[in-house]
Design an enzyme around this catalytic site. Structure first.
Site, PDB file in Angstrom:
ATOM      1  N   THR A 249       0.843  -1.194   0.000  1.00 15.95           N
ATOM      2  CA  THR A 249       0.000   0.000   0.000  1.00 15.95           C
ATOM      3  C   THR A 249       0.880   1.246   0.000  1.00 15.95           C
ATOM      4  OG1 THR A 249      -1.972   1.028   0.949  1.00 15.95           O
ATOM      5  CG2 THR A 249      -0.315   0.219   2.529  1.00 15.95           C
ATOM      6  N   THR A 250       0.330   2.326  -0.556  1.00 23.22           N
ATOM      7  CA  THR A 250       1.054   3.591  -0.656  1.00 23.22           C
ATOM      8  C   THR A 250       0.744   4.442   0.571  1.00 23.22           C
ATOM      9  OG1 THR A 250       0.375   3.464  -2.996  1.00 23.22           O
ATOM     10  CG2 THR A 250       1.561   5.457  -2.305  1.00 23.22           C
ATOM     11  N   PRO A 251       1.706   4.661   1.463  1.00 22.34           N
ATOM     12  CA  PRO A 251       1.428   5.551   2.603  1.00 22.34           C
ATOM     13  C   PRO A 251       1.062   6.940   2.085  1.00 22.34           C
ATOM     14  CG  PRO A 251       3.466   4.330   2.940  1.00 22.34           C
ATOM     15  CD  PRO A 251       3.065   4.121   1.507  1.00 22.34           C
ATOM     16  N   LYS A 252      -0.046   7.482   2.620  1.00 18.25           N
ATOM     17  CA  LYS A 252      -0.572   8.740   2.058  1.00 18.25           C
ATOM     18  C   LYS A 252      -0.601   9.844   3.093  1.00 18.25           C
ATOM     19  CE  LYS A 252      -3.343   5.971  -1.021  1.00 18.25           C
ATOM     20  NZ  LYS A 252      -2.880   4.677  -0.492  1.00 18.25           N
TER      21      LYS A 252
ATOM     22  N   HIS B 224       7.013  -2.393 -10.510  1.00 19.46           N
ATOM     23  CA  HIS B 224       6.103  -2.571 -11.644  1.00 19.46           C
ATOM     24  C   HIS B 224       6.935  -2.255 -12.878  1.00 19.46           C
ATOM     25  CE1 HIS B 224       2.982  -2.680  -8.701  1.00 19.46           C
ATOM     26  NE2 HIS B 224       2.034  -2.755  -9.612  1.00 19.46           N
TER      27      HIS B 224
ATOM     28  N   GLU C 248       4.678  -2.421 -17.766  1.00 19.54           N
ATOM     29  CA  GLU C 248       3.211  -2.517 -17.867  1.00 19.54           C
ATOM     30  C   GLU C 248       2.748  -1.812 -19.143  1.00 19.54           C
ATOM     31  OE1 GLU C 248       1.336  -1.171 -14.266  1.00 19.54           O
ATOM     32  OE2 GLU C 248      -0.415  -2.452 -14.554  1.00 19.54           O
TER      33      GLU C 248
ATOM     34  N   ASP D  10      -3.185  -8.771  -7.979  1.00 23.02           N
ATOM     35  CA  ASP D  10      -3.024  -7.346  -8.264  1.00 23.02           C
ATOM     36  C   ASP D  10      -4.072  -6.533  -7.491  1.00 23.02           C
ATOM     37  OD1 ASP D  10      -1.743  -5.188  -9.318  1.00 23.02           O
ATOM     38  OD2 ASP D  10      -2.550  -5.369 -11.345  1.00 23.02           O
ATOM     39  N   ASP D  11      -5.313  -6.548  -7.995  1.00 19.84           N
ATOM     40  CA  ASP D  11      -6.395  -5.747  -7.405  1.00 19.84           C
ATOM     41  C   ASP D  11      -7.663  -6.601  -7.426  1.00 19.84           C
ATOM     42  OD1 ASP D  11      -4.982  -3.082  -7.209  1.00 19.84           O
ATOM     43  OD2 ASP D  11      -4.764  -3.442  -9.349  1.00 19.84           O
TER      44      ASP D  11
HETATM   45  C1  6MZ Z   1       0.343   0.079 -11.308  1.00 22.12           C
HETATM   46  C2  6MZ Z   1      -1.145  -0.072  -9.564  1.00 22.12           C
HETATM   47  C3  6MZ Z   1      -1.899  -1.033 -10.267  1.00 22.12           C
HETATM   48  O1  6MZ Z   1      -1.420   1.720  -2.656  1.00 22.12           O
HETATM   49  O2  6MZ Z   1      -3.586   2.952  -2.432  1.00 22.12           O
HETATM   50  N1  6MZ Z   1      -1.748   0.148  -8.396  1.00 22.12           N
HETATM   51  N2  6MZ Z   1      -0.038   0.475 -10.081  1.00 22.12           N
HETATM   52  N3  6MZ Z   1      -0.336  -0.831 -12.040  1.00 22.12           N
HETATM   53  C4  6MZ Z   1      -1.469  -1.407 -11.568  1.00 22.12           C
HETATM   54  N4  6MZ Z   1      -2.131  -2.279 -12.395  1.00 22.12           N
HETATM   55  C5  6MZ Z   1      -3.520  -2.315 -12.581  1.00 22.12           C
HETATM   56  N5  6MZ Z   1      -2.913  -1.402  -9.490  1.00 22.12           N
HETATM   57  C6  6MZ Z   1      -2.806  -0.678  -8.330  1.00 22.12           C
HETATM   58  O3  6MZ Z   1      -3.477   0.798  -3.737  1.00 22.12           O
HETATM   59  C7  6MZ Z   1      -3.874   1.420  -4.943  1.00 22.12           C
HETATM   60  C8  6MZ Z   1      -2.663   1.942  -5.684  1.00 22.12           C
HETATM   61  O4  6MZ Z   1      -1.856   0.828  -6.135  1.00 22.12           O
HETATM   62  C9  6MZ Z   1      -1.272   1.131  -7.390  1.00 22.12           C
HETATM   63  C10 6MZ Z   1      -1.721   2.540  -7.772  1.00 22.12           C
HETATM   64  O5  6MZ Z   1      -0.745   3.461  -7.344  1.00 22.12           O
HETATM   65  C11 6MZ Z   1      -2.997   2.690  -6.959  1.00 22.12           C
HETATM   66  O6  6MZ Z   1      -3.311   4.051  -6.690  1.00 22.12           O
HETATM   67  P1  6MZ Z   1      -2.908   1.606  -2.472  1.00 22.12           P
HETATM   68  O7  6MZ Z   1      -3.289   0.747  -1.305  1.00 22.12           O
END
Ligand code: 6MZ
Length: 361
Positions: free
Chosen positions: A97-100, A223, A226, A301-302
């Protein structure tokens, strides 16, 4: 699907804010709609939409971040995401995760991370192991391990955190993230990730922070490739990261270099298909890398954004590339080699897989 679920699995590429349940996102969006912060009907269809090009995914993340970036919500989504992975029999999760920083919410990168750690403490459907240290007596662990993978979700999950640097960030912000990761090493942070919209930002901006992290012994995953960007791909491989994610737009030279360097690749099939970085699953580079015995790890990934799960990714790889249960189990077990946690955790995971294998046979 069942054998994919009951098999123990290792997840090494999962973004926290990409792994949120749709139901939670909708609930949070509705609350913000009621408060007049957003217009719920405008965002509802964006959340529920399934096919998105890569650029649209990053617009969705901006929306998700508006919905989730306060301490209480970060804690909630962390808890839920870990419980969802555990229910899918993920036994080791490297969550990134990205610390914000969000001044309007009194949030700093550190307090964001503390909210994530709080979420891990709230997990109650499964025991969470966040400690780096190998327990002194492994034999006392074995019955906990024995009881895993019974088809109803794992009983214990190792969770380690990777702090992400977003490609929109400055060199200073990237360094702040690395320093935070170093400070929080004993609290479950095991590495650094570089992610974010691949058409934004320059590799050289992040290089000083990444080099510093490397010097301090923090493992790094990038990454990489991509989108087509041969110079950046080459520079990233030259940096010798411990792992890379995606590798969708590699040229022949890049493949040769990657294979020579044996850098493990985090493969995200559904993500690559949905974002159309790969035209169809049968031509995905998973096939070639698997055949060449190149180190690779199947990942989600997500899982929220792309409506998938790690089991679904294993099933997709298995059906597309004609791999049986045995091969998929071996692939899952092999991922142990590439985790960023210490050797003690690797040994415990090997025991988990050995026990699961006896049960599955
Ligand atoms: C690149 C991605 C991503 O960090 O806020 N993120 N970066 N390529 C991808 N492929 C689809 N999927 C997610 O999680 C969301 C953040 O993760 C990165 C992006 O910076 C996104 O804002 P967190 O927890």
């Amino acid at each position: 699907m069942e054998w994919c679920v009951s098999m123990p699995k290792i997840e090494l590429h999962a973004h926290l804010n990409g792994s949120i349940r749709d139901s939670t996102l909708l609930e949070l969006a509705r609350e913000l709609g009621d408060k007049g912060v957003i217009v719920f009907s405008d965002v509802e269809h964006v959340i529920l939409k399934n096919d998105r090009a890569l650029s649209e995914v990053f617009k969705l993340f901006d929306l998700i971040h508006i919905i989730t970036t306060d301490h209480k919500t970060v804690t909630r989504i962390t808890k839920e995401v870990v419980e969802d992975f555990a229910a899918d029999n993920v036994v080791y999760l490297e969550l990134r995760t990205t610390p914000k920083r969000n001044d309007s919410k009194g949030m700093s990168k550190r307090s964001y991370l503390e909210a994530v750690l709080e979420g891990l403490r709230y997990v109650n459907s499964v025991e969470v192991d966040l400690s780096h240290k190998l327990k002194p007596d492994i034999s006392t662990q074995s019955h906990a391990v024995d009881d895993k993978c019974n088809g109803t979700g794992s009983k214990k999950i190792y969770v380690r955190l990777l702090l992400s640097i977003d490609r929109r960030e400055t060199a200073e912000a990237a360094m702040e993230t690395v320093n935070l990761a170093l400070e929080m090493r004993d609290s479950g942070v095991v590495g650094i990730d570089l992610s974010g919209n691949p058409i934004i930002g320059e590799w050289l901006t992040f290089l000083p922070a990444l080099e510093f992290a490397k010097k301090q012994g923090l493992p790094i995953t990038l990454h990489c490739g991509e989108v087509p960007n041969p110079d950046e791909i080459h520079a990233m491989l030259d940096f010798l990261p411990r792992r890379i994610g995606h590798a969708c737009c590699f040229g022949d030279d890049d493949w040769n270099l990657l294979k020579r360097l044996k850098i493990p690749v985090e493969i995200c099939l559904t993500s690559n298909l949905r974002t159309e970085t790969i035209a169809s699953v049968d031509i995905h580079h998973f096939g070639d890398l698997y055949k060449s015995n190149h180190p690779l790890i199947l990942c989600t990934d997500d899982s929220g954004v792309f409506s998938t799960s790690l089991s679904a990714e294993y099933l997709l790889a298995s059906s597309t590339f004609g791999l049986g249960k045995k091969e998929m189990f071996e692939l899952s077990e092999k991922a142990i080699e590439f985790i960023f946690a210490c050797d003690g955790v690797k040994r415990e995971l090997q025991m988990t897989f050995a026990t699961a294998l006896k049960k599955l046979n």
